[in-house]
Motif scaffolding. Structure first.
Motif, short mmCIF file in Angstrom:
data_model
loop_
_atom_site.label_atom_id
_atom_site.label_comp_id
_atom_site.label_asym_id
_atom_site.label_seq_id
_atom_site.Cartn_x
_atom_site.Cartn_y
_atom_site.Cartn_z
N LEU A 143 -18.07 2.66 3.92
CA LEU A 143 -16.60 3.13 4.44
C LEU A 143 -15.57 2.32 3.54
O LEU A 143 -14.57 2.90 3.32
N GLY A 144 -15.59 1.11 3.09
CA GLY A 144 -14.68 0.35 2.35
C GLY A 144 -14.41 1.05 0.97
O GLY A 144 -13.24 1.09 0.73
N ALA A 145 -15.52 1.25 0.52
CA ALA A 145 -15.43 1.82 -0.85
C ALA A 145 -14.90 3.35 -0.66
O ALA A 145 -14.06 3.80 -1.72
N LEU A 146 -15.11 3.92 0.24
CA LEU A 146 -14.56 5.38 0.56
C LEU A 146 -13.21 5.11 0.56
O LEU A 146 -12.27 5.84 -0.12
N LEU A 147 -12.59 4.13 1.39
CA LEU A 147 -11.08 3.91 1.38
C LEU A 147 -10.56 3.69 0.05
O LEU A 147 -9.35 4.10 -0.22
N LEU A 148 -11.19 2.96 -0.77
CA LEU A 148 -10.81 2.59 -1.93
C LEU A 148 -10.65 3.92 -2.80
O LEU A 148 -9.41 3.85 -3.54
N THR A 149 -11.65 4.58 -2.82
CA THR A 149 -11.52 5.85 -3.74
C THR A 149 -10.29 6.98 -3.42
O THR A 149 -9.71 7.51 -4.10
N SER A 150 -10.11 6.83 -2.16
CA SER A 150 -9.11 7.72 -1.50
C SER A 150 -7.80 7.16 -1.90
O SER A 150 -6.51 8.05 -1.74
N MET A 151 -7.46 5.97 -2.16
CA MET A 151 -6.37 5.23 -2.70
C MET A 151 -6.12 5.45 -4.10
O MET A 151 -5.11 5.16 -4.55
N ALA A 152 -7.17 6.13 -4.94
CA ALA A 152 -7.13 5.99 -6.25
C ALA A 152 -6.26 6.81 -6.91
O ALA A 152 -5.86 6.85 -8.11
N GLU A 153 -5.60 7.94 -6.11
CA GLU A 153 -4.64 8.67 -6.51
C GLU A 153 -3.33 8.13 -6.99
O GLU A 153 -2.48 8.70 -7.38
N ARG A 154 -3.19 6.71 -6.42
CA ARG A 154 -2.23 6.06 -6.86
C ARG A 154 -0.75 6.64 -6.47
O ARG A 154 0.23 6.92 -7.02
N ARG A 155 -0.66 6.99 -5.03
CA ARG A 155 0.46 7.41 -4.41
C ARG A 155 1.38 6.33 -4.19
O ARG A 155 1.30 5.33 -4.21
N VAL A 156 2.57 6.81 -4.79
CA VAL A 156 3.85 5.92 -4.81
C VAL A 156 4.55 5.69 -3.44
O VAL A 156 4.74 6.69 -2.80
N VAL A 157 4.62 4.47 -3.05
CA VAL A 157 5.40 4.17 -1.79
C VAL A 157 6.91 3.75 -1.76
O VAL A 157 7.66 3.68 -1.30
N ALA A 158 7.15 3.29 -3.18
CA ALA A 158 8.41 2.79 -3.49
C ALA A 158 8.67 2.92 -5.00
O ALA A 158 7.58 2.55 -5.83
N ALA A 159 9.66 2.79 -5.27
CA ALA A 159 10.32 2.75 -6.58
C ALA A 159 11.46 1.95 -7.01
O ALA A 159 12.44 2.23 -6.26
N TYR A 160 11.70 1.22 -8.00
CA TYR A 160 12.74 0.48 -8.37
C TYR A 160 12.74 -0.05 -9.71
O TYR A 160 11.79 -0.01 -10.53
N SER A 161 14.20 -0.59 -10.07
CA SER A 161 14.25 -0.94 -11.55
C SER A 161 14.44 -2.50 -11.42
O SER A 161 15.16 -3.11 -10.42
N LEU A 162 14.08 -3.18 -12.21
CA LEU A 162 14.30 -4.79 -12.66
C LEU A 162 14.34 -4.80 -14.07
O LEU A 162 13.68 -4.67 -14.85
N ALA A 163 15.53 -5.51 -14.44
CA ALA A 163 15.90 -5.90 -16.16
C ALA A 163 15.69 -4.83 -16.89
O ALA A 163 14.81 -4.85 -17.67
N SER A 164 15.97 -3.61 -16.29
CA SER A 164 16.24 -2.39 -17.14
C SER A 164 14.90 -1.90 -17.26
O SER A 164 14.37 -0.79 -18.16
N ARG A 165 14.00 -2.13 -16.66
CA ARG A 165 12.56 -1.48 -16.47
C ARG A 165 12.35 -1.03 -14.96
O ARG A 165 12.59 -1.26 -14.11
N GLY A 200 -16.02 -6.00 1.33
CA GLY A 200 -16.71 -5.83 0.00
C GLY A 200 -16.52 -4.74 -0.78
O GLY A 200 -16.21 -4.45 -1.99
N GLY A 201 -16.67 -3.70 -0.10
CA GLY A 201 -16.62 -2.21 -0.51
C GLY A 201 -15.05 -2.00 -0.90
O GLY A 201 -14.82 -1.38 -1.89
N LEU A 202 -14.06 -2.37 -0.03
CA LEU A 202 -12.76 -2.23 -0.39
C LEU A 202 -12.25 -2.88 -1.43
O LEU A 202 -11.47 -2.37 -2.62
#
Length: 262
Positions: free
Chosen positions: A82-104, A152-154
């Motif tokens: 179950l932990g490994a399944l949860l990790l794979t479900s997050m692998a799409e790299r969904r963005v929850v926030a975006a910001y700029s710091l030092a021009s990056r 361990g799986g996560l």
């Protein structure tokens, strides 16, 4: 150059585990995250961890307590799944926030946030006074297996919880080590099966061909060499100053991963 730096990092980290008191997976995963996407870093660490533990099974596996394994290790297997399944479900790299710091520009992703919190939390637990003396009743061994297997799986963080639950299980020193290694192998095999079946990306598939395979094998061998020489040189397994320095570095890496800097 990537081959050189990954191997050097694996060698150094594997040797450091004997001095710092932190487990191989706890230290190696954040370091691999510097070179691989987070989900791949967890997978690569799992492979190195599994191979290392299979070697240990050959050495101490015969001392394992099967009754304790059935009560602790068996529940850890579905929890690791179950932990490994949860990790794979997050692998799409969904963005929850975006910001700029030092021009990056930086992005905070779900997987980065979760991994950062887990790395930081387990680093703090290892650093807090008294956690290494934490003990759980043998009556709740199945619950310990579920929690250790899930984390361990996560993220690969299973050693600290496993030790806290097994230490009061009435095992001899040899049986404690052998049973722990057997449980770790069960979790590693389960999570690697899920990781490989998920086929996250072409980059994940390329890890087992050509340059990717060479990188993986070299890192694994380097980790073994680091463990070997670390064991030869070590005079005290846990040194307070080294443990604290490594803990602080883990916390900094946790913040960097959660903030999207890595």
């Amino acid at each position: 150059m990537e081959l050189f730096f990954v191997s050097l990092a694996a060698l150094f980290v594997a040797a450091l585990t004997l001095y710092s008191g932190f487990g191989l997976g706890t230290l190696l995963m954040p370091v691999f995250a510097l070179f691989f996407p987070l989900e791949m870093a967890v997978g690569v660490t799992a492979i190195v961890h599994l191979l290392n533990n299979l070697f240990k099974v050959g050495l101490v596996g015969r001392h394992a307590s099967w009754p304790v394994f059935l009560r602790f290790g068996l529940p850890a297997i579905p929890a690791a799944y179950l932990g490994a399944l949860l990790l794979t479900s997050m692998a799409e790299r969904r963005v929850v926030a975006a910001y700029s710091l030092a021009s990056r520009d930086f992005e905070v992703t779900v997987i980065g946030l979760v991994m950062g919190i887990l790395i930081g939390a387990f680093a703090l637990l290892d650093l807090l006074p008294g956690f290494d003396r934490l003990r759980f009743s043998p009556k709740i061994l199945p619950l310990g297996g579920l929690s250790s297997g899930f984390f361990g799986g996560l993220s690969g963080h299973q050693g600290a919880l496993r030790s806290a639950f097994l230490v009061n299980a009435g095992l001899s020193k040899e049986a404690f080590i052998g049973t722990g290694v057997l449980c770790a192998v069960a979790v590693d095999v389960t999570r690697l099966a899920v990781y490989s079946a998920a086929a996250w990306s072409e980059q994940a598939g390329s890890l087992f061909t050509g340059d990717g395979l060479r990188l993986l094998l070299t890192a694994t061998i380097a980790a073994f060499v680091g463990s070997y020489f670390g064991a030869k040189l070590v005079t005290k397994v846990t040194m307070t100053l080294v443990r604290r320095l490594v803990g602080v570095m883990l916390l900094l890496l946790a913040i960097a991963i959660a903030a999207g800097w890595i």
